[in-house]
Design a protein around this motif. Structure first.
Motif, PDB file in Angstrom:
ATOM      1  N   SER A 278       7.691  -7.558 -52.104  1.00 38.76           N
ATOM      2  CA  SER A 278       7.253  -7.788 -53.481  1.00 38.76           C
ATOM      3  C   SER A 278       7.985  -9.012 -54.001  1.00 38.76           C
ATOM      4  CB  SER A 278       7.561  -6.571 -54.356  1.00 38.76           C
ATOM      5  OG  SER A 278       7.156  -6.796 -55.691  1.00 38.76           O
ATOM      6  N   HIS A 279       7.247  -9.993 -54.466  1.00 36.08           N
ATOM      7  CA  HIS A 279       7.822 -11.227 -55.001  1.00 36.08           C
ATOM      8  C   HIS A 279       8.796 -11.870 -54.016  1.00 36.08           C
ATOM      9  CE1 HIS A 279       5.934 -10.213 -58.783  1.00 36.08           C
ATOM     10  NE2 HIS A 279       6.508  -9.031 -58.745  1.00 36.08           N
ATOM     11  N   GLY A 280       8.431 -11.849 -52.731  1.00 31.81           N
ATOM     12  CA  GLY A 280       9.196 -12.586 -51.733  1.00 31.81           C
ATOM     13  C   GLY A 280      10.346 -11.857 -51.075  1.00 31.81           C
ATOM     14  N   ARG A 281      10.579 -10.593 -51.425  1.00 33.77           N
ATOM     15  CA  ARG A 281      11.666  -9.876 -50.748  1.00 33.77           C
ATOM     16  C   ARG A 281      11.218  -8.491 -50.304  1.00 33.77           C
ATOM     17  NH1 ARG A 281      14.925  -6.123 -53.527  1.00 33.77           N
ATOM     18  NH2 ARG A 281      14.592  -5.937 -55.774  1.00 33.77           N
ATOM     19  N   GLN A 282      11.810  -8.036 -49.202  1.00 30.83           N
ATOM     20  CA  GLN A 282      11.440  -6.729 -48.670  1.00 30.83           C
ATOM     21  C   GLN A 282      11.942  -5.621 -49.597  1.00 30.83           C
ATOM     22  OE1 GLN A 282      12.273  -6.007 -44.492  1.00 30.83           O
ATOM     23  NE2 GLN A 282      12.438  -3.805 -44.823  1.00 30.83           N
ATOM     24  N   ILE A 283      11.029  -4.749 -49.973  1.00 29.02           N
ATOM     25  CA  ILE A 283      11.394  -3.623 -50.835  1.00 29.02           C
ATOM     26  C   ILE A 283      11.262  -2.289 -50.109  1.00 29.02           C
ATOM     27  CG2 ILE A 283      10.805  -4.811 -52.987  1.00 29.02           C
ATOM     28  CD1 ILE A 283       8.129  -3.222 -52.921  1.00 29.02           C
ATOM     29  N   SER A 284      10.634  -2.301 -48.935  1.00 25.50           N
ATOM     30  CA  SER A 284      10.379  -1.059 -48.223  1.00 25.50           C
ATOM     31  C   SER A 284      10.047  -1.384 -46.766  1.00 25.50           C
ATOM     32  CB  SER A 284       9.207  -0.340 -48.897  1.00 25.50           C
ATOM     33  OG  SER A 284       8.821   0.813 -48.198  1.00 25.50           O
ATOM     34  N   PRO A 285      10.553  -0.539 -45.831  1.00 31.16           N
ATOM     35  CA  PRO A 285      11.387   0.643 -46.019  1.00 31.16           C
ATOM     36  C   PRO A 285      12.864   0.284 -46.133  1.00 31.16           C
ATOM     37  CG  PRO A 285      10.831   0.395 -43.714  1.00 31.16           C
ATOM     38  CD  PRO A 285      10.102  -0.707 -44.435  1.00 31.16           C
TER      39      PRO A 285
END
Length: 277
Positions: A122-129
């Motif tokens: 999201s917006h250029g960075r890993q949020i999951s997992p």
């Protein structure tokens, strides 16, 4: 033979035709794929769409807006009714793609794997997992594509659940109608001694709760209540870490967030948990 898949997408105040994956949904719904669409609409008003007339698409409108858990339970029941193999959870803000769907349809299912998840940004960075054996925060470690017996948490959207997992879960926990349902789901899968397969596929998702400028006070209130419920009743081993984190979050919000109601609400939650030692 390819897996029979049910994609459950939950809508809220959004036209189905304006979701990021709509054109792709339209393509796969009209092709001879073992894919069924289950569209659960929590919007105020019902909507019409040409896809809702297709045999492999089921649309349900629920103006009471019960959130995600009830919608997912309805999707799981639909999967059982049509004897599907896999349930793919999808939010209206997630962009699905051909490579990920093909990978899911061709998965070789294994009994000890409770969920298959993509890598989501999201917006250029890993949020999951994220690894979730420790309290989840910005410094949480990020798993790579592999199969893990360690505790992992993934957001709901993009998660694929085999029918065996759904049967063992019984149902999605409606104590978490929206927020922290994903935390509960992956905590529960770990309790069932199931592994998580992180697939080497990437999806994008607009996670608005990351931004205090966009989040409403009502939604933040929901998040706080769900957090407390999760750590008090389920993942109790991390309860004291959560309580400490609320104090640190209060300080950070006091310094950085313009909406003063937010830091005050965080601090009041911290005080309540301190009194209930």
């Amino acid at each position: 033979m390819r897996n029979k898949l049910v994609i459950t997408i939950v809508l809220y105040q959004t036209e189905f035709s304006k979701t990021p994956s709509y054109e792709y949904f339209k393509k796969i719904a009209m092709e001879k794929n073992p894919v069924n669409l289950f569209v659960y609409d929590n919007s105020d008003n019902a909507q019409e769409d040409e896809l809702f007339k297709l045999e492999n698409v089921l649309y349900i409108h629920d103006e009471t807006n019960p959130g995600l858990a009830k919608a997912y339970n309805a999707g799981a029941n639909y999967l059982l009714d049509i004897q599907g193999d896999l349930l793919l959870l999808l939010d209206q803000d997630t962009q699905l793609n051909t490579m990920y769907l093909d990978a899911v349809l061709d998965l070789k299912l294994e009994e000890d794997i409770g969920a298959y998840v993509p890598i989501i940004s999201s917006h250029g960075r890993q949020i999951s997992p994220l690894f979730s054996d420790e309290y989840i925060g910005r410094k949480s470690k990020l798993p790579k594509a592999d199969v893990y017996s360690e505790r992992i948490m993934s957001i709901n959207s993009g998660t694929v659940l085999p029918r065996t997992t759904l049967t063992e879960l019984g149902s999605f926990n409606e104590d978490f109608p929206l927020d922290f349902l994903d935390h509960w789901l992956f905590w529960k899968i770990h309790q069932l001694n199931k592994k998580i397969s992180v697939l080497d596929h990437h999806l994008t998702h607009d996670l608005s709760v990351l931004d205090y400028k966009k989040i409403s006070f009502k939604r933040y209130e929901s998040i706080l209540r769900s957090e407390t419920l999760f750590y008090q009743k389920y993942d109790q081993s991390l309860f004291y870490r959560h309580r400490k984190h609320l104090l640190l979050r209060t300080i950070k919000q006091f310094l950085q967030v313009k909406n003063r109601k937010i830091w005050r609400r965080t601090f009041s939650e911290y005080q309540v948990l301190m009194k209930g030692k």
